[in-house]
Design an enzyme around this catalytic site. Sequence first.
Site, PDB file in Angstrom:
ATOM      1  N   LYS A  15       0.818  -1.213   0.000  1.00 45.94           N
ATOM      2  CA  LYS A  15       0.000   0.000   0.000  1.00 45.94           C
ATOM      3  C   LYS A  15       0.862   1.278   0.000  1.00 45.94           C
ATOM      4  O   LYS A  15       2.074   1.209   0.262  1.00 45.94           O
ATOM      5  CB  LYS A  15      -0.925  -0.023   1.221  1.00 45.94           C
ATOM      6  CG  LYS A  15      -2.022  -1.099   1.174  1.00 45.94           C
ATOM      7  CD  LYS A  15      -2.853  -1.026   2.452  1.00 45.94           C
ATOM      8  CE  LYS A  15      -3.970  -2.022   2.516  1.00 45.94           C
ATOM      9  NZ  LYS A  15      -4.699  -1.972   3.798  1.00 45.94           N
ATOM     10  N   TYR A  36     -12.496  -2.412  -2.991  1.00 45.51           N
ATOM     11  CA  TYR A  36     -13.038  -2.560  -1.635  1.00 45.51           C
ATOM     12  C   TYR A  36     -14.568  -2.599  -1.639  1.00 45.51           C
ATOM     13  O   TYR A  36     -15.205  -2.094  -0.709  1.00 45.51           O
ATOM     14  CB  TYR A  36     -12.539  -1.414  -0.750  1.00 45.51           C
ATOM     15  CG  TYR A  36     -11.112  -1.591  -0.267  1.00 45.51           C
ATOM     16  CD1 TYR A  36     -10.702  -2.761   0.374  1.00 45.51           C
ATOM     17  CD2 TYR A  36     -10.164  -0.574  -0.412  1.00 45.51           C
ATOM     18  CE1 TYR A  36      -9.397  -2.928   0.828  1.00 45.51           C
ATOM     19  CE2 TYR A  36      -8.851  -0.733   0.047  1.00 45.51           C
ATOM     20  CZ  TYR A  36      -8.484  -1.913   0.667  1.00 45.51           C
ATOM     21  OH  TYR A  36      -7.200  -2.072   1.122  1.00 45.51           O
ATOM     22  N   ASN A  82      -1.826  -0.066   7.522  1.00 43.78           N
ATOM     23  CA  ASN A  82      -1.320  -1.414   7.809  1.00 43.78           C
ATOM     24  C   ASN A  82      -0.500  -2.011   6.669  1.00 43.78           C
ATOM     25  O   ASN A  82      -0.345  -3.223   6.568  1.00 43.78           O
ATOM     26  CB  ASN A  82      -2.455  -2.337   8.262  1.00 43.78           C
ATOM     27  CG  ASN A  82      -3.514  -2.498   7.203  1.00 43.78           C
ATOM     28  OD1 ASN A  82      -3.405  -1.934   6.121  1.00 43.78           O
ATOM     29  ND2 ASN A  82      -4.541  -3.277   7.495  1.00 43.78           N
ATOM     30  N   HIS A 133      -2.197  -5.177   1.618  1.00 44.24           N
ATOM     31  CA  HIS A 133      -3.475  -5.881   1.448  1.00 44.24           C
ATOM     32  C   HIS A 133      -3.152  -7.283   0.938  1.00 44.24           C
ATOM     33  O   HIS A 133      -2.264  -7.441   0.100  1.00 44.24           O
ATOM     34  CB  HIS A 133      -4.366  -5.180   0.419  1.00 44.24           C
ATOM     35  CG  HIS A 133      -5.510  -6.035  -0.029  1.00 44.24           C
ATOM     36  ND1 HIS A 133      -6.673  -6.156   0.690  1.00 44.24           N
ATOM     37  CD2 HIS A 133      -5.639  -6.874  -1.104  1.00 44.24           C
ATOM     38  CE1 HIS A 133      -7.477  -7.015   0.085  1.00 44.24           C
ATOM     39  NE2 HIS A 133      -6.872  -7.467  -1.006  1.00 44.24           N
ATOM     40  N   GLU A 153     -10.032 -10.318  -7.262  1.00 40.90           N
ATOM     41  CA  GLU A 153      -9.052  -9.237  -7.157  1.00 40.90           C
ATOM     42  C   GLU A 153      -7.990  -9.334  -8.253  1.00 40.90           C
ATOM     43  O   GLU A 153      -7.584  -8.319  -8.822  1.00 40.90           O
ATOM     44  CB  GLU A 153      -8.395  -9.273  -5.775  1.00 40.90           C
ATOM     45  CG  GLU A 153      -9.379  -8.883  -4.679  1.00 40.90           C
ATOM     46  CD  GLU A 153      -8.795  -8.978  -3.276  1.00 40.90           C
ATOM     47  OE1 GLU A 153      -9.492  -8.617  -2.322  1.00 40.90           O
ATOM     48  OE2 GLU A 153      -7.631  -9.424  -3.118  1.00 40.90           O
TER      49      GLU A 153
HETATM   50  P1  AMP Z   1      -9.566  -6.424   4.549  1.00 38.19           P
HETATM   51  O1  AMP Z   1     -10.403  -6.552   3.306  1.00 38.19           O
HETATM   52  O2  AMP Z   1     -10.006  -7.255   5.690  1.00 38.19           O
HETATM   53  O3  AMP Z   1      -8.093  -6.461   4.223  1.00 38.19           O
HETATM   54  O4  AMP Z   1      -9.811  -4.940   5.086  1.00 38.19           O
HETATM   55  C1  AMP Z   1      -9.529  -3.909   4.231  1.00 38.19           C
HETATM   56  C2  AMP Z   1      -8.795  -2.829   4.910  1.00 38.19           C
HETATM   57  O5  AMP Z   1      -9.733  -2.014   5.582  1.00 38.19           O
HETATM   58  C3  AMP Z   1      -7.799  -3.234   5.974  1.00 38.19           C
HETATM   59  O6  AMP Z   1      -6.579  -3.664   5.467  1.00 38.19           O
HETATM   60  C4  AMP Z   1      -7.678  -1.934   6.730  1.00 38.19           C
HETATM   61  O7  AMP Z   1      -6.828  -1.034   6.028  1.00 38.19           O
HETATM   62  C5  AMP Z   1      -9.109  -1.394   6.681  1.00 38.19           C
HETATM   63  N1  AMP Z   1      -9.885  -1.764   7.874  1.00 38.19           N
HETATM   64  C6  AMP Z   1     -10.362  -2.983   8.204  1.00 38.19           C
HETATM   65  N2  AMP Z   1     -11.051  -2.941   9.359  1.00 38.19           N
HETATM   66  C7  AMP Z   1     -11.019  -1.645   9.760  1.00 38.19           C
HETATM   67  C8  AMP Z   1     -11.556  -0.931  10.872  1.00 38.19           C
HETATM   68  N3  AMP Z   1     -12.294  -1.550  11.812  1.00 38.19           N
HETATM   69  N4  AMP Z   1     -11.332   0.400  10.956  1.00 38.19           N
HETATM   70  C9  AMP Z   1     -10.622   1.030  10.004  1.00 38.19           C
HETATM   71  N5  AMP Z   1     -10.093   0.423   8.923  1.00 38.19           N
HETATM   72  C10 AMP Z   1     -10.280  -0.889   8.808  1.00 38.19           C
END
Ligand code: AMP
Length: 159
Positions: free
Chosen positions: A10, A50, A123, A126, A137
Amino acid sequence: MIQKTLVLIKPDAVKRALVGDCIKRFENAGLKIIGMKMKWVNKDFARKHYSAHIEKPFFKSLSEYITLGPVVAIVLEGIESIELVRKIVGHTEPKQAHPGTIRGDYAHHTIAYTDKTGKSIMNLIHASGTAEEAEQEIKLWFTKEEIHDYKRSDHDFVL
Ligand code: AMP
């Protein structure tokens, strides 16, 4: 089972010059790079990537985060690669990510903090969560011609 999975390094990881370190960890584990590109996506593309999170309260900040700068998109192939990549990357919330994982070593954001401030969790990476997600994806980020099915070497235990 041999799987393909999508990894995005990212914008925060690219800006912090962590691209090489991340790729090294995937290669060290034996994963094979079969597609790779740098791309600066816009908000429309972020909505596609997303789509599962559009209704979530953190979607706006997530969309801002992923469009902050270019990302490095990689397709990795290996045995149970979806699970393996997520193990190398660590927990979504950096606070919970163990040392030795990419997020545990290089990030520390908490969900409590981002909930309070409206900022996105930085973080770094992805990684596809399921086989269905990986397939969708990879199709979104890469054309068929950009995926390279090659034999790495005689020691390529994956193929
Ligand atoms: P994921 O598809 O599970 O990888 O989630 C997508 C991205 O959304 C994560 O990598 C984080 O950057 C963000 N994300 C996920 N959960 C949260 C949350 N509770 N609050 C803020 N950002 C989040």
